[in-house]
Design an enzyme around this catalytic site. Sequence first.
Site, PDB file in Angstrom:
ATOM      1  N   GLU A 126       0.760  -1.079   0.165  1.00 54.68           N
ATOM      2  CA  GLU A 126       0.022   0.073  -0.011  1.00 54.68           C
ATOM      3  C   GLU A 126       0.896   1.238   0.001  1.00 54.68           C
ATOM      4  O   GLU A 126       1.806   1.405   0.679  1.00 54.68           O
ATOM      5  CB  GLU A 126      -1.020   0.104   1.275  1.00 54.68           C
ATOM      6  CG  GLU A 126      -1.921  -1.180   1.038  1.00 54.68           C
ATOM      7  CD  GLU A 126      -3.043  -1.123   2.121  1.00 54.68           C
ATOM      8  OE1 GLU A 126      -4.041  -1.187   1.740  1.00 54.68           O
ATOM      9  OE2 GLU A 126      -2.722  -0.876   3.390  1.00 54.68           O
ATOM     10  N   CYS A 139       3.497   8.565   0.786  1.00 52.44           N
ATOM     11  CA  CYS A 139       3.776   7.709   1.893  1.00 52.44           C
ATOM     12  C   CYS A 139       4.185   6.136   1.185  1.00 52.44           C
ATOM     13  O   CYS A 139       3.310   5.651   0.838  1.00 52.44           O
ATOM     14  CB  CYS A 139       2.744   7.873   3.122  1.00 52.44           C
ATOM     15  SG  CYS A 139       3.156   6.415   4.295  1.00 52.44           S
ATOM     16  N   CYS A 146       5.846  -6.465   8.800  1.00 50.93           N
ATOM     17  CA  CYS A 146       6.931  -5.896   9.797  1.00 50.93           C
ATOM     18  C   CYS A 146       7.396  -6.824  10.756  1.00 50.93           C
ATOM     19  O   CYS A 146       6.469  -7.700  11.309  1.00 50.93           O
ATOM     20  CB  CYS A 146       6.379  -4.595  10.474  1.00 50.93           C
ATOM     21  SG  CYS A 146       7.656  -3.724  11.419  1.00 50.93           S
ATOM     22  N   CYS A 150       5.051  -3.146  17.274  1.00 48.60           N
ATOM     23  CA  CYS A 150       4.560  -2.077  18.120  1.00 48.60           C
ATOM     24  C   CYS A 150       2.940  -2.255  18.420  1.00 48.60           C
ATOM     25  O   CYS A 150       2.173  -2.454  17.263  1.00 48.60           O
ATOM     26  CB  CYS A 150       4.621  -0.920  17.314  1.00 48.60           C
ATOM     27  SG  CYS A 150       6.425  -0.657  17.083  1.00 48.60           S
ATOM     28  N   CYS A 153       0.117  -0.705  16.240  1.00 44.04           N
ATOM     29  CA  CYS A 153       0.163  -0.412  14.812  1.00 44.04           C
ATOM     30  C   CYS A 153      -0.582  -1.482  14.208  1.00 44.04           C
ATOM     31  O   CYS A 153      -0.165  -2.655  14.300  1.00 44.04           O
ATOM     32  CB  CYS A 153       1.822  -0.380  14.338  1.00 44.04           C
ATOM     33  SG  CYS A 153       1.998  -0.406  12.635  1.00 44.04           S
ATOM     34  N   CYS A 384      -1.822   6.803   9.104  1.00 47.28           N
ATOM     35  CA  CYS A 384      -0.746   6.241   9.816  1.00 47.28           C
ATOM     36  C   CYS A 384      -0.980   5.058  10.405  1.00 47.28           C
ATOM     37  O   CYS A 384      -1.818   5.124  11.193  1.00 47.28           O
ATOM     38  CB  CYS A 384       0.045   7.155  10.809  1.00 47.28           C
ATOM     39  SG  CYS A 384       0.667   8.618  10.360  1.00 47.28           S
TER      40      CYS A 384
HETATM   41  N1  SAH Z   1       8.372   1.370  10.743  1.00 45.19           N
HETATM   42  C1  SAH Z   1       8.561   2.784  10.925  1.00 45.19           C
HETATM   43  C2  SAH Z   1       7.835   3.439   9.741  1.00 45.19           C
HETATM   44  C3  SAH Z   1       6.272   3.185   9.364  1.00 45.19           C
HETATM   45  S1  SAH Z   1       5.096   3.753  10.601  1.00 45.19           S
HETATM   46  C4  SAH Z   1       8.206   3.422  12.295  1.00 45.19           C
HETATM   47  O1  SAH Z   1       7.807   2.698  13.031  1.00 45.19           O
HETATM   48  O2  SAH Z   1       8.611   4.423  12.261  1.00 45.19           O
HETATM   49  C5  SAH Z   1       4.929   5.521  10.437  1.00 45.19           C
HETATM   50  C6  SAH Z   1       4.484   6.179  11.693  1.00 45.19           C
HETATM   51  O3  SAH Z   1       3.161   5.850  11.938  1.00 45.19           O
HETATM   52  C7  SAH Z   1       5.195   5.781  13.074  1.00 45.19           C
HETATM   53  O4  SAH Z   1       5.407   6.707  13.788  1.00 45.19           O
HETATM   54  C8  SAH Z   1       4.360   4.952  13.750  1.00 45.19           C
HETATM   55  O5  SAH Z   1       4.849   4.473  15.033  1.00 45.19           O
HETATM   56  C9  SAH Z   1       2.971   5.468  13.539  1.00 45.19           C
HETATM   57  N2  SAH Z   1       1.788   4.838  13.643  1.00 45.19           N
HETATM   58  C10 SAH Z   1       1.748   3.406  13.909  1.00 45.19           C
HETATM   59  N3  SAH Z   1       0.415   2.997  13.849  1.00 45.19           N
HETATM   60  C11 SAH Z   1      -0.155   4.145  14.244  1.00 45.19           C
HETATM   61  C12 SAH Z   1      -1.693   4.501  14.274  1.00 45.19           C
HETATM   62  N4  SAH Z   1      -2.596   3.267  14.403  1.00 45.19           N
HETATM   63  N5  SAH Z   1      -1.914   5.608  14.520  1.00 45.19           N
HETATM   64  C13 SAH Z   1      -0.923   6.705  14.328  1.00 45.19           C
HETATM   65  N6  SAH Z   1       0.159   6.495  14.130  1.00 45.19           N
HETATM   66  C14 SAH Z   1       0.621   5.185  14.120  1.00 45.19           C
HETATM   67 FE1  SF4 Z   2       6.731  -1.745  12.187  1.00 44.25          FE
HETATM   68 FE2  SF4 Z   2       4.350  -0.500  12.749  1.00 44.25          FE
HETATM   69 FE3  SF4 Z   2       6.423  -0.710  14.657  1.00 44.25          FE
HETATM   70 FE4  SF4 Z   2       6.747   0.839  12.413  1.00 44.25          FE
HETATM   71  S1  SF4 Z   2       5.208   1.243  13.991  1.00 44.25           S
HETATM   72  S2  SF4 Z   2       8.076  -0.713  13.371  1.00 44.25           S
HETATM   73  S3  SF4 Z   2       5.385  -0.451  10.955  1.00 44.25           S
HETATM   74  S4  SF4 Z   2       4.932  -2.373  13.623  1.00 44.25           S
END
Ligand code: SAH
Ligand code: SF4
Length: 410
Positions: A126, A139, A146, A150, A153, A384
């Site tokens: 995506e 983006c 991944c 987290c 996420c 995000c």
């Molecule tokens: N893996 C990398 C880049 C992708 S995530 C990272 O973690 O930085 C891009 C951003 O979106 C990151 O800051 C992540 O923590 C945030 N993010 C992930 N899930 C989210 C959510 N449900 N709502 C808002 N931001 C989120």
């Molecule tokens: Fe992976 Fe989501 Fe954590 Fe970014 S925020 S490192 S995409 S699990």
Amino acid sequence: MTTALDISRGNPNAPRIDTASAGEDGARALLAGLTRAELARELAGIGVPERQLRMRANQLWRWIYGRGATDFADMTDIAKGLRGDLAAAFDIARPQIVAEQVSTDGTRKWLIRMPAVGGQAPADVETVYIPEHDRGTLCISSQVGCTLTCTFCHTGTQKLVRNLTAGEILAQIMIARDRLGDWPGGTRPTDAPVPDAERAISNVVLMGMGEPLYNFDNVKQAMLIASDGEGLSVSKRRITLSTSGVVPMIERAGSEIGVMLAISLHAVRDELRNELVPINRKYPLRDLLEACRTYPGVSNARRITFEYVMLKGVNDSLADAKELVRLLKGIPAKINLIPFNPWPGTAYACSDWETIEAFADVVNRAGYASPVRTPRGRDIMAACGQLKSASERIPAWKLRGETGHEHAKA
Ligand code: SAH
Ligand code: SF4
């Protein structure tokens, strides 16, 4: 001067679409994603004379990355005979767009199907485009799924399907350019809001699926091509790589890629960050912030962005806000408060608006401007952290183009 090229071995970096999924011409090498030297090596492989290699590689480079060519027939400064040879040996078509969705706020999301390459499974990726009045941000994803988990996420709930190749990372930008008429001489679509700016895509952020620093070599190669003045020509200052905190790779991101850095901070104490961003157990806050302090090229003109997702009752107290400001003291920083974007099955909720405002006030008073990021494209699950590949649900027979009926018989 001639370039020293090792043409004795095949080029391991030129992926080929696996024949099983690509039909008869599946063995053609994919050129998008290759460096100049790799292009030259491919050309040598089809018998282009040594003395022409550099010039021909430069021509291909400009057509593929500078102009967005998807057909060798368009390469008018290359003789017809050679164009035919190129078309027989190489592939510069784009991966297929499976779906395009447009949000009520103009955000666009593309689902792109990357074919199977080099023994790796096909993958759905995506990519999201966010137009604003003065800029357009794309983006892009660096992995499908991944390895990290987290807890807030959506991508984190999916296992890693695979790394994307350099070509697949670039293809996301190239497809968005196709769809937005953003190649030189292109025509912008009338149904798509695009910024009143020279370029529809002015900024690129590695904030889609995946942890870019766990796919370092491919991300590096793709971003060096994206920022090359004769390539896609996106300035390194307009490319941001977001990491959850792979500390040992941060220095290399700065010195070898040289793009802007964003850190997914989300918590100001190790205990909570261990839970929200589990990589913190390996690389705690102290080490992470030290890597930021010494990030190559960091300065007040090139600040590091700290992302902080606002989770109701979890990390959104005023004490957290004050600690955030204290922690970042001395680091040239921007703070991005991201309202949590919910996804099906999550246990978290987004902080109340008043809480976000109060938190933002503390951050503002410490001298950080406009810290709250407006969520975009929530209605199409493009915001995000909402991205999650469908590929784990698509059976292989479907990707081969068979019908369910045939499959049932087989
Ligand atoms: N893996 C990398 C880049 C992708 S995530 C990272 O973690 O930085 C891009 C951003 O979106 C990151 O800051 C992540 O923590 C945030 N993010 C992930 N899930 C989210 C959510 N449900 N709502 C808002 N931001 C989120
Ligand atoms: Fe992976 Fe989501 Fe954590 Fe970014 S925020 S490192 S995409 S699990």
